[in-house]
Design a protein around this motif. Structure first.
Motif, PDB file in Angstrom:
ATOM      1  N   ALA A  10      45.320  30.686  38.966  1.00 25.79           N
ATOM      2  CA  ALA A  10      44.799  31.782  39.785  1.00 25.79           C
ATOM      3  C   ALA A  10      45.895  32.798  40.089  1.00 25.79           C
ATOM      4  N   ASN A  11      47.092  32.310  40.371  1.00 25.89           N
ATOM      5  CA  ASN A  11      48.223  33.192  40.658  1.00 25.89           C
ATOM      6  C   ASN A  11      48.585  34.022  39.423  1.00 25.89           C
ATOM      7  N   THR A  13      46.644  34.755  36.911  1.00 27.26           N
ATOM      8  CA  THR A  13      45.538  35.678  36.651  1.00 27.26           C
ATOM      9  C   THR A  13      45.609  36.892  37.577  1.00 27.26           C
ATOM     10  N   ALA A  14      45.905  36.641  38.850  1.00 25.06           N
ATOM     11  CA  ALA A  14      46.006  37.746  39.814  1.00 25.06           C
ATOM     12  C   ALA A  14      47.140  38.694  39.422  1.00 25.06           C
ATOM     13  N   LYS A  15      48.254  38.156  38.982  1.00 23.00           N
ATOM     14  CA  LYS A  15      49.382  38.999  38.592  1.00 23.00           C
ATOM     15  C   LYS A  15      49.082  39.776  37.317  1.00 23.00           C
ATOM     16  N   GLU A  17      46.090  40.743  36.393  1.00 20.67           N
ATOM     17  CA  GLU A  17      45.154  41.789  36.803  1.00 20.67           C
ATOM     18  C   GLU A  17      45.881  42.932  37.501  1.00 20.67           C
ATOM     19  N   ALA A  18      46.887  42.598  38.325  1.00 21.42           N
ATOM     20  CA  ALA A  18      47.662  43.632  39.012  1.00 21.42           C
ATOM     21  C   ALA A  18      48.432  44.479  37.999  1.00 21.42           C
ATOM     22  N   GLU A  20      47.598  44.960  34.799  1.00 28.24           N
ATOM     23  CA  GLU A  20      46.627  45.777  34.074  1.00 28.24           C
ATOM     24  C   GLU A  20      46.166  46.966  34.921  1.00 28.24           C
ATOM     25  N   THR A  92      52.346  49.492  44.640  1.00 26.16           N
ATOM     26  CA  THR A  92      51.211  48.571  44.713  1.00 26.16           C
ATOM     27  C   THR A  92      51.434  47.379  43.792  1.00 26.16           C
ATOM     28  N   SER A  96      52.119  43.153  44.774  1.00 26.68           N
ATOM     29  CA  SER A  96      51.370  42.019  44.237  1.00 26.68           C
ATOM     30  C   SER A  96      52.287  40.934  43.689  1.00 26.68           C
ATOM     31  N   ASP A 103      53.964  30.779  46.174  1.00 21.61           N
ATOM     32  CA  ASP A 103      54.738  31.578  45.235  1.00 21.61           C
ATOM     33  C   ASP A 103      56.199  31.687  45.620  1.00 21.61           C
TER      34      ASP A 103
END
Length: 115
Positions: A10-11, A13-15, A17-18, A20, A92, A96, A103
């Motif tokens: 999940a971590n 994936t979030a990074k 997405e950030a 992208e 931004t 992230s 983390d």
């Protein structure tokens, strides 16, 4: 999957997405500036490259050297605008990647007994 692995995925994936979102945001950056008299309008992209320049009919009554200075000045102002927008996108993205909770340094990969 274990809870630790789920959190790690999940971590990551979030990074991703950030990242992208930041790349998309940088492509959208356009700095624009129009002189107060409206004679010169300039637009630059996120790299500061000039992508649009508009001169009004009024520039024909101004000496060429002054028009040149107006163009350079308008381009600089547009570049500063693009730079400010670019800085917001990067800020931004940086937010992230700030370590929090799991983390935090030393917590990657679980505890000392995790395999």
């Amino acid at each position: 999957m274990s809870a630790e692995m789920d959190a790690l995925v999940a971590n990551a994936t979030a990074k991703l997405e950030a990242l992208e979102a930041a790349l998309y945001g940088l492509k959208q950056v356009r700095g624009r500036f129009t002189t107060e008299d409206g004679m010169v309008s300039a637009e630059v992209d996120s790299d500061g490259a000039l992508v649009a320049l508009t001169l009004s009919e009024a520039v024909t009554s101004v000496p060429p050297a002054e028009v040149g200075q107006l163009i350079v000045w308008a381009c600089r102002q547009a570049s500063e605008d693009a730079g400010a927008q670019r800085s917001k996108v990067v800020a931004t993205l940086n937010e992230s990647f700030v370590p929090t909770g799991q983390d935090a340094p030393g917590s990657v990969g679980g505890g000392p007994d995790s395999a």
